[in-house]
Structures are given as C-alpha cells and as structure tokens.
Motif scaffolding. Structure first.
Motif, PDB file in Angstrom:
ATOM      1  N   SER A   1      46.176 -10.931 -41.833  1.00 24.22           N
ATOM      2  CA  SER A   1      44.924 -11.203 -41.133  1.00 24.22           C
ATOM      3  C   SER A   1      44.095 -12.121 -42.015  1.00 24.22           C
ATOM      4  O   SER A   1      43.900 -11.850 -43.207  1.00 24.22           O
ATOM      5  N   TRP A   2      43.608 -13.228 -41.434  1.00 27.63           N
ATOM      6  CA  TRP A   2      42.880 -14.239 -42.193  1.00 27.63           C
ATOM      7  C   TRP A   2      41.469 -14.409 -41.657  1.00 27.63           C
ATOM      8  O   TRP A   2      41.234 -14.315 -40.451  1.00 27.63           O
ATOM      9  N   ILE A   3      40.533 -14.684 -42.565  1.00 30.18           N
ATOM     10  CA  ILE A   3      39.195 -15.122 -42.181  1.00 30.18           C
ATOM     11  C   ILE A   3      38.910 -16.448 -42.873  1.00 30.18           C
ATOM     12  O   ILE A   3      39.548 -16.800 -43.867  1.00 30.18           O
ATOM     13  N   GLU A   4      37.939 -17.176 -42.338  1.00 26.73           N
ATOM     14  CA  GLU A   4      37.488 -18.432 -42.938  1.00 26.73           C
ATOM     15  C   GLU A   4      35.985 -18.327 -43.154  1.00 26.73           C
ATOM     16  O   GLU A   4      35.228 -18.092 -42.208  1.00 26.73           O
ATOM     17  N   ALA A   5      35.560 -18.487 -44.401  1.00 27.67           N
ATOM     18  CA  ALA A   5      34.154 -18.302 -44.741  1.00 27.67           C
ATOM     19  C   ALA A   5      33.752 -19.274 -45.846  1.00 27.67           C
ATOM     20  O   ALA A   5      34.573 -20.076 -46.323  1.00 27.67           O
ATOM     21  N   ARG A   6      32.505 -19.180 -46.280  1.00 26.27           N
ATOM     22  CA  ARG A   6      31.976 -20.089 -47.289  1.00 26.27           C
ATOM     23  C   ARG A   6      31.550 -19.298 -48.521  1.00 26.27           C
ATOM     24  O   ARG A   6      31.031 -18.181 -48.417  1.00 26.27           O
TER      25      ARG A   6
ATOM     26  N   GLY B   1      34.255 -27.253 -47.730  1.00 33.39           N
ATOM     27  CA  GLY B   1      33.769 -26.034 -48.360  1.00 33.39           C
ATOM     28  C   GLY B   1      34.210 -24.730 -47.733  1.00 33.39           C
ATOM     29  O   GLY B   1      33.831 -23.654 -48.207  1.00 33.39           O
ATOM     30  N   TRP B   2      35.031 -24.787 -46.682  1.00 37.46           N
ATOM     31  CA  TRP B   2      35.538 -23.557 -46.073  1.00 37.46           C
ATOM     32  C   TRP B   2      36.718 -23.025 -46.886  1.00 37.46           C
ATOM     33  O   TRP B   2      37.513 -23.799 -47.422  1.00 37.46           O
ATOM     34  N   ILE B   3      36.833 -21.712 -46.958  1.00 34.32           N
ATOM     35  CA  ILE B   3      37.910 -21.069 -47.703  1.00 34.32           C
ATOM     36  C   ILE B   3      38.505 -19.955 -46.853  1.00 34.32           C
ATOM     37  O   ILE B   3      37.766 -19.149 -46.258  1.00 34.32           O
ATOM     38  N   GLU B   4      39.823 -19.912 -46.778  1.00 31.95           N
ATOM     39  CA  GLU B   4      40.506 -18.825 -46.071  1.00 31.95           C
ATOM     40  C   GLU B   4      40.841 -17.698 -47.039  1.00 31.95           C
ATOM     41  O   GLU B   4      41.258 -17.947 -48.182  1.00 31.95           O
ATOM     42  N   VAL B   5      40.667 -16.475 -46.569  1.00 33.77           N
ATOM     43  CA  VAL B   5      41.020 -15.272 -47.326  1.00 33.77           C
ATOM     44  C   VAL B   5      41.853 -14.390 -46.407  1.00 33.77           C
ATOM     45  O   VAL B   5      41.440 -14.116 -45.268  1.00 33.77           O
ATOM     46  N   GLY B   6      43.021 -13.965 -46.881  1.00 39.74           N
ATOM     47  CA  GLY B   6      43.901 -13.193 -46.015  1.00 39.74           C
ATOM     48  C   GLY B   6      44.581 -12.037 -46.715  1.00 39.74           C
ATOM     49  O   GLY B   6      44.682 -12.000 -47.945  1.00 39.74           O
ATOM     50  N   GLY B   7      45.055 -11.099 -45.901  1.00 43.61           N
ATOM     51  CA  GLY B   7      45.781  -9.959 -46.444  1.00 43.61           C
ATOM     52  C   GLY B   7      46.314  -9.070 -45.342  1.00 43.61           C
ATOM     53  O   GLY B   7      46.048  -9.274 -44.154  1.00 43.61           O
ATOM     54  N   ARG B   8      47.069  -8.070 -45.731  1.00 49.55           N
ATOM     55  CA  ARG B   8      47.628  -7.096 -44.795  1.00 49.55           C
ATOM     56  C   ARG B   8      46.606  -6.001 -44.511  1.00 49.55           C
ATOM     57  O   ARG B   8      45.872  -5.585 -45.414  1.00 49.55           O
ATOM     58  N   VAL B   9      46.601  -5.538 -43.270  1.00 48.56           N
ATOM     59  CA  VAL B   9      45.715  -4.446 -42.869  1.00 48.56           C
ATOM     60  C   VAL B   9      46.555  -3.340 -42.243  1.00 48.56           C
ATOM     61  O   VAL B   9      47.469  -3.610 -41.459  1.00 48.56           O
TER      62      VAL B   9
END
Length: 229
Positions: free
Chosen positions: A103-108, A202-210
């Motif tokens: 699952s990934w999000i994109e944030a600043r 400047g956007w950064i993706e952060v992801g991981g398993r849930v």
C-alpha cells in the motif's frame, strides 16, 4: 462501545511486525475532538484514525496525547483499509494506491512533524541504542548497504505517554528520503519494512505491507488476528 479496526502497518516480508494502528471507520460516533483524544489515549496505539468520510477519504489522526495534521503509517494503513485513491488530511490531500502486496501513499516532507534525523556509523550501533529520556523526537539510522539504499532505523518519539519506541514511522522515513534524495528500503524497529521513492516536484511515495490484526465491535466482541512477531 465504539467499534474500531486494528491494523499492522509496514509489516516485514513474512507478514510479521508492523506498527499497530487503530481505525474508527465511523468517525461520526465521536465527533468531538476532546472525545477522540480521550479514545486514542484509551486505545494506546501510537496513532488512531477517525474516518469522517469513507468515500472521500477524509480522516483525523491522533496520538495518545495530541492531534496530528499528517502521519505516515496511519495514512498507509487507512488507505489500504478503505481502498480509496486519496486521503484528505488537514495537511493536504494524500495520494494513495495499491500495488500487489504494498500500500502506497504520496505526500510531502513539509507535512511531516519535526524529527531529529540522527545518523550512526553502523546498523549495530543503532541496534544497541537505549531508549532515551523524553525530549526530542529522534529517528536513529545507519546505512546497511548505501549503494542499494538499505537503511537500519529506530524511532524514539520522546513523549511521556507510554510509547517509548515506534515500530515503524512513515513520516520519519519521508523526511529521511527528502534529506537523502533517493529511494530507500528501511528496516525499522524489530523487523518492519518501509519503502520510499522520491518523485517530481517534491512529492515522495511511502509504501509497505498492511495486515488486519483485529476488530472490536459495538457489542463488545473482539476478534484478533495473528499477533506481532
């Protein structure tokens, strides 16, 4: 009784570890911020999310002692639970997507609360660190393999609320990625995994398993999945 889901966010490759997260899917049952704060303190997770609009992805995030405009592992976990393309937080609109087991999000980075990023010379040094006294929020990290972007990290919130160490923290990983300007594969805490990737403007993706860890119903019944290993 207010019903809530319990998730483990940023699980390791085998599905273990991860940081526990409480999610109240129907935030209307506790509309008052003071009541939400008290409920988050009662649950005792590092963060608890209240969903105010499940279709639009409007959420409200609390630690046991304060309200947050944005936080990483709550957004990653809630995006997975709701299966929405974005989340609306006080800090801004967070992009969300599912890609296989991640699952990934994109944030600043500027949305993340302040953290002290403290680099050490080796992963062994990070592993040996004692929990510091309450004070500043410290993200201790070291390269495991710099060429491959592999990082060993531990997170110490510095709060006096019973959370001495966070098992996995997406906001700190976001800040570290912003500082280093490269994709990272982070092993944090006892074995949680966080993946990051810088994007344009400047956007950064952060992801991981849930993983679903449990559910508490209004009737008082509680169902729990596999415990953290």
């Amino acid at each position: 009784m207010t019903s809530f889901d319990v998730l483990r966010v940023f699980c390791g490759p085998g599905g273990g570890y991860g940081n526990e997260l409480g999610v109240v899917r129907d935030g209307s049952v506790l509309p008052d911020p003071d009541d939400r704060q008290a409920f988050a303190a009662k649950l005792g997770f590092s963060e608890t999310v209240f969903v105010d609009d499940p279709e639009r992805g409007v959420i409200d995030i609390y630690t046991p002692t304060l309200r947050l405009p944005f936080a990483g592992h709550p957004c990653v976990g809630t995006a997975w639970l709701l299966d929405v393309p974005e989340l609306v937080t006080p800090a801004g609109v967070v992009g969300a997507r599912l890609d296989g087991e991640f699952s990934w999000i994109e944030a600043r980075a500027e949305w993340a609360p302040p953290r002290t990023l403290r680099q050490y010379g080796s992963a062994a040094e990070v592993d040996a660190l004692p929990v510091p006294a309450p004070g500043e929020w410290i993200y201790a990290w070291a390269w495991e393999d710099e060429s491959a972007g592999r990082v060993r990290a531990r997170a110490f919130p510095g709060r006096d609320d019973g959370i001495d160490e966070d098992e996995a923290t997406g906001a700190a990983a976001l800040l570290l990625t912003h500082e280093l300007g490269r994709a990272l594969n982070i092993i944090q805490g006892k074995g949680s995994q966080i993946l990051t990737a810088p994007g344009p403007e400047g956007w950064i993706e952060v992801g991981g398993r849930v993983r679903q860890a449990g559910f508490s119903s209004p009737s008082g019944g509680t169902s729990w999945g596999h415990p953290q290993r």
